[in-house]
Design an enzyme around this catalytic site. Structure first.
Site, PDB file in Angstrom:
ATOM      1  N   HIS A 117       0.818  -1.216   0.000  1.00  0.00           N
ATOM      2  CA  HIS A 117       0.000   0.000   0.000  1.00  0.00           C
ATOM      3  C   HIS A 117       0.852   1.267   0.000  1.00  0.00           C
ATOM      4  CE1 HIS A 117      -3.729  -2.312   1.708  1.00  0.00           C
ATOM      5  NE2 HIS A 117      -3.602  -2.443   0.405  1.00  0.00           N
ATOM      6  N   THR A 186      -3.497  -8.627  10.657  1.00  0.00           N
ATOM      7  CA  THR A 186      -4.376  -8.048   9.629  1.00  0.00           C
ATOM      8  C   THR A 186      -5.760  -8.665   9.739  1.00  0.00           C
ATOM      9  OG1 THR A 186      -4.762  -7.700   7.261  1.00  0.00           O
ATOM     10  CG2 THR A 186      -3.526  -9.690   7.845  1.00  0.00           C
TER      11      THR A 186
END
Ligand code: APR
Length: 251
Positions: A117, A186
């Site tokens: 990201h 996550t």
């Protein structure tokens, strides 16, 4: 055999192990994650602040949140980041694929880090594409701008934006070929990153890998894609794994 010992066995017998990390690995460094009770998206509307269209519509508003997020630049790596760097040094971890934009894996000494990201330590001009180190920019301006007049945006991926192609390619190739993937901190709620653990299991004509999840609470991967889940804090579980590996190697 407990789950720590099982993880140690799986890591030691793997040809290639990779780590896939999310915001949960950095909470013990003082950076809030996104979807836990006090996470960023509990305080900011995810679409009004997280989507690229919202940034384009009203960058000054989104910068109010970004300024808060950029406090992550003050954070230091925690024992979980250090444990992954140590595993790489020991020749037991090929790479870290991270959704995080905080550079803490690199700060801990990890060398091969795939930033799925992007990275919020850099700002990118939405006009001319020039990049800046965030520390060189006055981010109190609303919004911060490039000398060319274009609005500056963190060099990370907002919802609605593509994954940086090289990171995408590297991450998919690592996920598709590794024997072990450690999935750490996550929620696996955001695609395409959330698909990476699936690539460890869904391989036609090739040996499946083992997905080891480390999280303080159950996720979409628990009891499904994950072969097993070690429930606990990453900053405690990962150092225990490293210690157990050292003890095993000495035996
Ligand atoms: N140890 C282990 N797990 C933890 C810890 C910890 N100390 N702290 C939090 N967690 C877990 C939470 O239980 C949760 O499952 O980490 C996970 C964090 O999930 P999210 O907040 O959804 O973060 P992440 O999965 O990285 O989000 C993915 O969403 O908005 C986007 O772009 C952003 O990259 C981010 C993406």
């Amino acid at each position: 055999m407990n789950l720590i010992q099982r993880a140690v066995r799986d890591i030691l017998t793997a040809d290639t192990a990779v780590a896939f990390t999310g915001a949960g690995i950095s909470t013990e460094s003082g950076i809030p994650d996104f979807r836990s009770r006090n996470g960023l998206w509990s305080r900011y509307d995810i679409y009004e602040y997280g989507h690229i269209d919202s940034f384009r519509r009203d960058p000054a508003k989104v910068w109010n949140m970004l300024r808060e997020m950029l406090s992550l630049l003050e954070a230091r790596p925690n024992p979980a980041h250090h444990a992954l760097a140590e595993l790489e040094d020991m020749g037991l971890l090929e790479a870290v694929v991270t959704q995080n934009v905080d550079s803490l894996h690199q700060a801990a000494g990890s060398r091969r880090v795939v930033e799925f990201h992007g990275n919020f330590g850099r700002l990118m001009c939405t006009g001319c594409g020039r990049r800046f180190d965030v520390r060189e920019v006055d981010i109190t301006a609303a919004p911060p701008c490039c000398p060319c007049g274009g609005v500056l945006k963190p060099d990370g991926v907002f919802f609605g934006e593509p994954i940086p192609p090289e990171a995408y390619r590297d991450a998919v190739s690592l996920a598709a070929s590794c024997d072990v993937m450690l999935v750490i901190g996550t929620s696996a709620a955001v695609a395409p990153a959330s698909q990476l653990p699936h690539l460890v299991k869904e391989r036609s004509g090739r040996r499946q890998g083992t997905v080891i999840e480390i999280n303080r609470q159950p996720t979409a991967l628990t009891d499904s894609v994950a072969d097993y889940t070690i429930q606990g804090k990453a900053g405690e579980v990962l150092p225990r794994i490293v210690e157990e590996i050292k003890a095993t190697r000495q035996r």
